[in-house]
Structure formats: C-alpha cells, structure tokens
Scaffold this active site. Structure first.
Site, short mmCIF file in Angstrom:
data_model
loop_
_atom_site.label_atom_id
_atom_site.label_comp_id
_atom_site.label_asym_id
_atom_site.label_seq_id
_atom_site.Cartn_x
_atom_site.Cartn_y
_atom_site.Cartn_z
N SER A 137 5.76 2.89 -3.31
CA SER A 137 5.96 2.77 -1.87
C SER A 137 7.19 3.59 -1.50
O SER A 137 8.28 3.32 -2.00
CB SER A 137 6.16 1.29 -1.53
N LYS A 163 2.09 5.31 -1.22
CA LYS A 163 2.15 4.63 0.09
C LYS A 163 3.40 5.12 0.79
O LYS A 163 4.47 5.19 0.18
CB LYS A 163 2.20 3.12 -0.14
N LYS A 165 5.90 4.71 4.28
CA LYS A 165 6.26 3.91 5.44
C LYS A 165 6.18 4.81 6.68
O LYS A 165 6.61 5.97 6.63
CB LYS A 165 7.69 3.38 5.28
N ASP A 190 2.06 2.34 5.62
CA ASP A 190 2.48 0.97 5.98
C ASP A 190 3.41 1.05 7.17
O ASP A 190 4.49 1.65 7.10
CB ASP A 190 3.19 0.32 4.78
N GLU A 215 -1.73 -0.23 6.48
CA GLU A 215 -1.17 -1.56 6.28
C GLU A 215 -0.36 -2.01 7.50
O GLU A 215 0.51 -1.29 7.96
CB GLU A 215 -0.29 -1.54 5.03
N ASP A 240 -0.49 -7.54 5.87
CA ASP A 240 0.63 -8.00 5.04
C ASP A 240 1.33 -9.13 5.80
O ASP A 240 0.99 -10.31 5.64
CB ASP A 240 1.55 -6.79 4.74
N LYS A 264 1.37 -11.08 -1.21
CA LYS A 264 2.73 -11.18 -1.74
C LYS A 264 2.95 -12.66 -1.99
O LYS A 264 2.89 -13.47 -1.05
CB LYS A 264 3.77 -10.69 -0.73
N GLY A 292 4.81 -5.71 -2.97
CA GLY A 292 6.12 -5.84 -3.62
C GLY A 292 7.20 -5.99 -2.58
O GLY A 292 7.01 -5.63 -1.41
#
Ligand code: OSB
Ligand code: MG
Length: 371
Positions: A137, A163, A165, A190, A215, A240, A264, A292
C-alpha cells in the site's frame, strides 16, 4: 483455564517512510499491545489504534480507557476454555463499540489459547494456506515522479499487487501514469472516504484502467451511496471503513454496495467477527482480503494467520517488515517470497513470533499491569 494478569503497553514506532493518506501524514505509528498471562503462558496481540480519531473513532487514549477500566477487569479470573467464553465476561457483555480495544484483548486470548494447545493460530481459526498472497500500500507522494519511482521499487522487490492512496486532485493522473508503465500489474486505489456520490463520473473514468477494485471511495459510515456508485461501475467497490460488524457486512452484501470486503481484524472487533464476516462473504460469493494498519510484527503475524482462510482470495495489505520498520519488536521478521508475492504464515505455536520485550520497552510510552 484462567488469566491472572494482563499488561497493556502503549508504544510508538518510527516508520521507515512517512505514510500519507487522504486524512494526513504519519511518521510514527502508535499501538497498544496486550499481553495476557495465565497457566504459565503469555498471549500477545496488538491494537493498531491511531493518535487521532481519523481512520476510526477510536484513539490510543479511548482504547486504553476501555481496556483498563472495562474489558480487562472483567476478564481476569473469568474461566476461559475456548475463545467464545470471552463474550460472557462482564466487560465484553457491556461495552458497545470500541472494536479496536476489544480486538486486542480477544486476539491476545486466541494467541494464549493456541500457545497453551501448542498449535499455530491458523489451526484454531480454520486456515490452511501456508503462504498468503500480499501486496503493498503506497501513500500519497509529493510528486508523480516520486510515486512512479516508489511503484517501480516495490515491483522490483517482488510485489505483485500495488495499492495507491488517492484523494481529490490526486487520483486519475497518478493511476493513469502507473498503468501506462505497468500495463498488467494488479493495481487498485484506496480513497479512505475522500469522495462523495456526486463524484461518480470521475470514477467512471477509472474503468479503462482495469483496477482490481476501488477501496472505500465514499463516506466512512456510508453503505447506501456506495451501492449507488457500484450501480454506475463495473470496477468492484471494496468497503473498509464502513464495515464494523457482521451486520454491516450483511447490509452491504444485500445492497450490492461491496463486491469485495477488506477485513481488518481490529476494525471489526477481533477474530470472532472477522471469521463471521469471512463466512458471510464466502456464502455470498464475495471475495475478501486482509487489510493492514501498519502493524508491528505482532499484528502482522496475526493478520497472516487470518488471511490463511480459504475466502481470502485477493492479495492482502501485509508487506515485509522492511517496508514498515527498521527494527521490529517481534522475531522472526517477515520477508517476501519474491517468486509468488507471498509471505509465509509463521508455524510456531500461537501467532508464531516471539516478542522482544527489551525492544517493546524501548519504544514504550506507558505500561500498566492489571491483576
Ligand atoms: O485504509 O487500508 C487503509 C494504514 C492506516 C490506516 C488505513 C489504511 C492503511 C493502509 C496500510 O493502507 C496497509 C498496510 O498496513 O500495509
Ligand atoms: Mg483502506
């Protein structure tokens, strides 16, 4: 069996690289560690709570309070022969919410029971895989060139899924740039709740990028707008932040608000709820993966055991230790199996790692023992 003493440790770990999401930058990662002692055995777990209530409503201070004043006292001396016995203890019966506090204590008890039985935690959870497929990530970067260099570095290191952000103003362009250079890499984004339903035309422009999923694009507490967004998109939406309970997962599945769920264990309040959500998704034909929270080796070991269950079919956010910390607090550290972008599930008793208590003491800001 009885727990006779529980320790809480508040630590702060320096990250190898600052981590920026749509809600801010972190250079140090806080956590609360829980150690439960009884029958001559110690079980460990980690609550990856933040300093600020930005990702979730909980913080280190609220989780400490709820653990110390409610959850822990009710568990001391309460007979425990199986994980389900936790829920008849006074604290767990009373406390509403506070999932990250609950998860740390519940998971420490799972580790304690698995160590008493001398089996790897995955056996108790029902997981069989010995290797878990993982990705990395990548936080928001100051520049596009910097982002591309970071992606390149992780792909060269063997990560098979990237992934990134995103936030308003840092979305389509960085994703298109990565896709141009890596036409076949498994890629996803995400947003950590940074957009609104009115942004759906922007997400429609993501479609040609062939993302694995998007996400949590919308509100941290929303399910219904995500369902509407999904109706405009072929790319799967993954939830999430919006999923805290098996009930949330049922609602999201029923409304087609999530074609993937990120589990998670801390966000959903511990392994029991994580297993329930895993099973609901499996029954609905919806794949899951393990999210995570920049955990130390303690939390990441627990995540590997969870992600060894059969419906964890998409790559999880569990990276090698050197991606997070120069010196971790548990041994052995995790390395990537570069041939298949996996990490092996540690095979000792319980979570399968040994906590380095001297290092915990080095990174510790506060400790409390309750008998
Ligand atoms: O949204 O998945 C998230 C880290 C902190 C808070 C929220 C998130 C994350 C990550 C980190 O993406 C993933 C990892 O631990 O490698
Ligand atoms: Mg996320």
């Amino acid at each position: 069996m009885k727990i006779d003493r529980i320790e809480l440790h508040h630590i702060s770990m320096p990250l190898v690289h600052p981590f920026e999401t749509s809600f801010g930058v972190e250079t140090n990662r806080p956590a609360i560690l829980v150690a439960v002692h009884g029958e001559g055995i110690t079980g460990w777990a980690e609550s990856p709570v933040g300093d600020r209530p930005d990702y979730s409503a909980e913080t280190v201070v609220t989780a400490w309070h709820v653990l110390k004043d409610f959850l822990v006292p009710g568990l001391l001396g309460h007979p425990i022969d199986a994980p389900a016995d936790i829920f008849s203890s006074p604290g767990f019966k009373m406390v509403r919410g506070h999932n990250m506090a609950k998860a740390a204590l519940e998971n420490a008890v799972w580790d304690w029971l698995a160590r008493i039985k001398n089996v790897p935690l995955q056996k108790m959870l029902g997981g069989e895989k010995t290797r878990v497929e993982v990705g990395v990530s990548i936080g928001i970067q100051p520049t596009l060139t910097g982002l591309l260099a970071r992606v390149e570095k992780f792909i060269a290191a063997g990560y098979g899924r990237i992934k990134v952000k995103i936030k308003p103003g840092w979305e389509l362009e960085p994703l298109m740039a990565i896709r141009r250079e890596h036409p076949t890499i498994k890629l996803m984004a995400d947003a950590n709740s940074a957009f609104g339903i009115a942004d759906y035309p922007l997400f429609q422009r993501f479609e040609p990028l062939n993302l694995l999923m998007i996400e949590q694009p919308l509100g941290y507490d929303d399910i219904i707008d995500h369902a509407e967004l999904q109706s405009h998109l072929k790319t799967p939406i993954c939830l999430d932040e919006s999923i805290h309970t098996p009930g949330d997962a049922r609602l999201a599945l029923k409304l087609d608000a999530a074609r993937v769920i990120n589990i998670k264990v801390a966000r959903v309040g511990g392994f029991s709820n994580a297993l329930a959500i895993h099973n609901l998704c499996a029954a609905a034909g919806v794949p899951v993966w393990c999210g995570g929270m920049l955990e130390t080796g303690i939390g990441r070991a627990a995540n590997l055991h969870l992600a060894s269950l059969p419906n964890f079919v998409l790559p999880s956010d569990i990276s090698a230790t050197d991606r997070y910390y120069r010196r971790d607090i548990a041994e052995p550290v995790f390395t990537l199996n570069t041939e298949d972008s996996t990490i092996s599930v540690p095979q000792g008793a319980g979570i399968g790692v040994t906590v380095d208590e001297a290092r915990v003491a080095e990174y510790r800001l506060r400790r409390e023992e309750i008998r």
